[in-house]
Motif scaffolding. Structure first.
Motif, PDB file in Angstrom:
ATOM      1  N   SER A   8      -7.136  -5.575  -6.037  1.00  0.00           N
ATOM      2  CA  SER A   8      -5.803  -5.923  -6.542  1.00  0.00           C
ATOM      3  C   SER A   8      -5.511  -7.396  -6.318  1.00  0.00           C
ATOM      4  O   SER A   8      -4.961  -8.077  -7.198  1.00  0.00           O
TER       5      SER A   8
ATOM      6  N   LEU B 142      -0.296  -4.054  -6.453  1.00  0.00           N
ATOM      7  CA  LEU B 142      -1.530  -3.277  -6.589  1.00  0.00           C
ATOM      8  C   LEU B 142      -1.593  -2.698  -7.999  1.00  0.00           C
ATOM      9  O   LEU B 142      -0.590  -2.168  -8.491  1.00  0.00           O
TER      10      LEU B 142
ATOM     11  N   LEU C  45       0.836  -1.208   0.000  1.00  0.00           N
ATOM     12  CA  LEU C  45       0.000   0.000   0.000  1.00  0.00           C
ATOM     13  C   LEU C  45       0.868   1.256   0.000  1.00  0.00           C
ATOM     14  O   LEU C  45       1.759   1.401   0.845  1.00  0.00           O
TER      15      LEU C  45
ATOM     16  N   LEU D 140      -9.433  -0.109   1.318  1.00  0.00           N
ATOM     17  CA  LEU D 140      -9.528  -1.562   1.456  1.00  0.00           C
ATOM     18  C   LEU D 140     -10.021  -2.210   0.173  1.00  0.00           C
ATOM     19  O   LEU D 140      -9.576  -3.304  -0.199  1.00  0.00           O
TER      20      LEU D 140
ATOM     21  N   ILE E 118       2.223  -7.456  -2.026  1.00  0.00           N
ATOM     22  CA  ILE E 118       0.946  -7.504  -2.737  1.00  0.00           C
ATOM     23  C   ILE E 118       1.000  -6.507  -3.900  1.00  0.00           C
ATOM     24  O   ILE E 118       0.995  -5.291  -3.671  1.00  0.00           O
TER      25      ILE E 118
ATOM     26  N   ASN F 295      -2.296   4.970   2.607  1.00  0.00           N
ATOM     27  CA  ASN F 295      -2.339   4.531   4.003  1.00  0.00           C
ATOM     28  C   ASN F 295      -2.623   5.709   4.935  1.00  0.00           C
ATOM     29  O   ASN F 295      -3.378   5.581   5.904  1.00  0.00           O
TER      30      ASN F 295
ATOM     31  N   LEU G 270       0.441  -3.883   5.612  1.00  0.00           N
ATOM     32  CA  LEU G 270      -0.016  -3.602   4.255  1.00  0.00           C
ATOM     33  C   LEU G 270       0.963  -2.718   3.491  1.00  0.00           C
ATOM     34  O   LEU G 270       1.128  -2.851   2.276  1.00  0.00           O
TER      35      LEU G 270
ATOM     36  N   TYR H 217      -9.435  -1.093  -2.819  1.00  0.00           N
ATOM     37  CA  TYR H 217      -8.279  -1.057  -3.714  1.00  0.00           C
ATOM     38  C   TYR H 217      -7.387  -2.281  -3.495  1.00  0.00           C
ATOM     39  O   TYR H 217      -6.958  -2.946  -4.453  1.00  0.00           O
ATOM     40  N   VAL H 218      -7.138  -2.604  -2.236  1.00  0.00           N
ATOM     41  CA  VAL H 218      -6.295  -3.754  -1.913  1.00  0.00           C
ATOM     42  C   VAL H 218      -6.983  -5.055  -2.323  1.00  0.00           C
ATOM     43  O   VAL H 218      -6.383  -5.930  -2.967  1.00  0.00           O
TER      44      VAL H 218
END
Length: 246
Positions: free
Chosen positions: A235, A189, A138, A229, A187, A143, A182, A231-232
């Motif tokens: 992704s 994105l 993130l 959230l 992860i 964030n 995060l 967006y995460v």
């Protein structure tokens, strides 16, 4: 030409200045002003890179300066906000408030996990060649918006469940550590930058845009953390679908 060379760095310093003003408002518990000045800093953060590319004056100095400014605006400010929230609510049925450091400050200090996570992420970002067009983990501005929206949600929400959850210091500490995770999680994105637009190519971005508008219309301030959230989660889903089709 000399003036053009300094414009992006001046904008970056204005981002830092916005972060400094936000810190002052955190100490005054004026969270709506904190949110405004951090948003202003994030806006400036976008345009320093834009003008650096426009004037073709990107430099290692600009890159480092940008990270240092972001560290304050999107790292120190949200950590300090979380410190204040935990400090304010730790006495509400959970801890006794005493006028000296050990009992009053030790738990709120865990809110600075956000600041530590932001610092580590910014340092990694500067040397990670994988994040030129998209992000892994993130981004610190997203964030920051997530964290800074929490006191506004507490102040405006009509839901007793949401308010009681967000004034629970254990929940706030959990959010702090989730935030730090995060920021640095592996992860991927999806990129929000649009180049050579086609519906097929930017389908996931269009879905995210529609969901963002709906969440903000229906939930107002409370929609901001939901947008981050979403967006995460989108992704993660997008990544899994790409693996299946490959």
């Amino acid at each position: 030409m000399q003036i053009k060379r300094h414009i992006p760095n001046i904008i970056t310093l204005l981002n830092l200045f916005s972060g400094c003003i936000a810190l002052l408002f955190v100490s005054l518990h004026k969270y709506e002003y904190v949110f405004f000045f951090v948003c202003l800093g994030i806006f400036l953060d976008f345009f320093d890179g834009f003008f650096a590319r426009l004037f073709q004056v990107q430099s290692p100095l600009g890159l480092q300066l940008d990270s240092l400014a972001d560290m304050v605006t999107s790292g120190v400010v949200p950590g300090y906000v979380m410190f204040q929230l935990i400090f304010e609510y730790q006495a509400v049925g959970f801890f006794t408030s005493e006028p000296y450091f050990p009992s009053n400050y030790i738990l709120p200090l865990l809110g600075f996990a956000i600041t530590l996570g932001s610092c580590y992420r910014l340092a990694k970002f500067n040397i990670d060649t994988r994040q030129t067009d998209s992000f892994i983990g993130l981004p610190t501005p997203a964030n920051a918006l997530l964290i800074l929206s929490l006191p506004l949600v507490i102040a405006t929400s009509s839901s007793d469940f949401i308010v009681s959850s967000l004034v629970n210091p254990y929940v706030l500490i959990g959010i702090s550590f989730l935030s730090a995770y995060l920021l640095n999680a592996e992860i991927p994105l999806f990129s929000l930058k649009i180049k050579n637009f086609t519906v097929a190519k930017y389908k996931i971005q269009l879905i995210f845009l529609v969901l963002t508008i709906l969440l903000l219309v229906f939930f107002h301030i409370a929609g901001i953390p939901l947008v981050i959230l979403t967006y995460v989660l989108l992704s993660v889903i997008h990544n899994k679908m790409n693996r299946i089709t490959v």
